[in-house]
Enzyme design. Structure first.
Site, short mmCIF file in Angstrom:
data_model
loop_
_atom_site.label_atom_id
_atom_site.label_comp_id
_atom_site.label_asym_id
_atom_site.label_seq_id
_atom_site.Cartn_x
_atom_site.Cartn_y
_atom_site.Cartn_z
N CYS A 130 0.80 -1.27 -0.01
CA CYS A 130 -0.04 0.08 0.09
C CYS A 130 0.95 1.29 -0.03
CB CYS A 130 -0.90 -0.06 1.26
SG CYS A 130 -0.19 -0.46 2.62
N HIS A 255 -2.17 6.44 4.14
CA HIS A 255 -0.67 6.70 4.52
C HIS A 255 -0.12 7.76 3.67
CE1 HIS A 255 -0.94 2.63 5.90
NE2 HIS A 255 -0.29 1.84 4.76
#
Ligand code: A2P
Length: 344
Positions: A130, A255
């Protein structure tokens, strides 16, 4: 059409987004199979205007008739069951790290290297990590313009990167520590001990934890090595030098990565902004934050500055929803490419 899609890990954080995205993006399919652990077998989950009963991964024949299997139930399950799904006739899109570096398995960010699907040798396509995923979109846009040679990437990764347990652990810590503002200031070590941590390497609430993953080599974690190795594979730059540092922060979802990218030619900030703006899936904004980009499909890039010392280097800040573009969205986009290219 007659296409059947299976979601392995349908009850998880990514699985939930996979269910939503297949419907929202109108993925062409007639039937769906939800698969999870024995614990969830028999649960009924909503899917559009109906409910689907969850089956256990070990059930005999669970992949019979499945054309595309989207795996998001952890590496051990992918290693064991993806080959079984392929043997039953499915193409697997795997969200774990199990198959990513296998030479016969394409590692695909749909806007960056869709052509890698041509190299598929064994019926498995891998969805990148990710954090790496979010960084790849701006890196590819800038590489095509300036020629990327070196990356220093420092991540700020959300609790949700560790699934529902990761988010649950953070949320459970907050009320206890919120009641102890004095201790948080005066004796942080004592405050940290007031709560349990199992998923994250230290107490995450009101904290920053500069470790995630397992030890890999030379003091780096496997999560950090993924940033280097997957970037090289996705960008087709085996010589790319990468200095990765991965940090867990008390954010639920989203993130962020601070990137210093060095190129083979001098960079021009206006030109960099133009190529980033033109790249599908990227949005340039002044101050991207994970909270404000949670739930959004695009990867945001901001704080774009030429390096103070090196005219060939740029600093920029990348933010992406780790459960969407970082996981479920790219998985469904790969499944869409498989249909477009007539592979399924
Ligand atoms: P279950 O809900 O039955 O445990 P998350 O990343 O949010 O923690 O989700 C993990 C997903 O992987 C869940 O759907 C979970 O199912 C599934 N899973 C975990 N362990 C297994 C297992 N041994 N077999 C099948 N599915 C599993």
């Amino acid at each position: 059409m007659g296409r059947t899609v299976a979601i392995v890990g349908a009850t998880g954080a990514v699985g939930q987004d996979l269910r939503r995205l297949l419907l929202r993006r109108d993925y062409p399919h007639d039937d769906v199979v939800f698969i999870a652990s024995e614990r969830s077998a028999g649960r009924r989950l909503p899917y559009g205007d109906r409910e689907v009963t969850v089956r256990a991964l070990g059930d005999p024949g669970v992949f019979d008739g499945v054309d595309v299997a989207l795996f998001s139930a952890g590496g051990a399950r992918s290693r064991e069951y993806a080959p079984q799904a392929v043997a039953a006739g499915a193409v697997v899109v795997d969200n774990s790290s199990a198959w990513r570096m296998d030479p016969g398995v394409p590692l695909v960010v749909t806007e960056v290297n869709p052509g890698a699907l041509d190299d598929m040798a064994g019926g498995i396509v891998a969805n990148p990590n990710c954090t790496t995923m979010a960084a790849m979109l701006p890196c590819k846009a800038l590489h095509d313009e300036f020629g990327l040679v070196d990356l220093v990437a420092t991540s700020f990764q959300a609790a949700g990167g560790a699934g529902q347990q990761g988010m649950g652990e953070l949320l459970a810590q907050v009320p206890t520590l919120l009641a102890e503002p004095g201790l948080l200031r005066r004796d942080g070590a004592a405050a940290a001990k007031l709560v349990e941590h199992q998923v994250h390497a230290a107490t995450l609430a009101f904290n920053v934890v500069p470790w995630l993953g397992s030890p890999a080599r030379d003091g780096y974690s496997d999560e950090e090595m993924k940033l280097r190795d997957e970037s090289r594979k996705i960008l087709g730059l085996p010589e790319l030098t990468v200095a990765p540092t991965c940090v867990r922060v008390p954010v639920m979802v989203g993130h962020a990565i601070q990137v210093r990218a060095a190129f083979s030619t001098d960079v021009d900030v206006d030109r960099a902004v133009a190529v980033l703006n033109a790249f599908t899936g990227v949005e340039v904004c002044d101050l991207p934050t994970p909270l404000e980009w949670a739930g959004r499909d695009e990867v945001a890039v901001g704080r774009i500055r030429r390096d103070l010392a090196d005219p060939r280097a740029l600093n920029f800040f990348v933010v992406g929803d780790n459960l969407l573009k970082g996981a479920a969205l790219n998985t469904v986009q790969i499944a869409e490419l498989l249909v477009d290219q007539g592979i399924v």
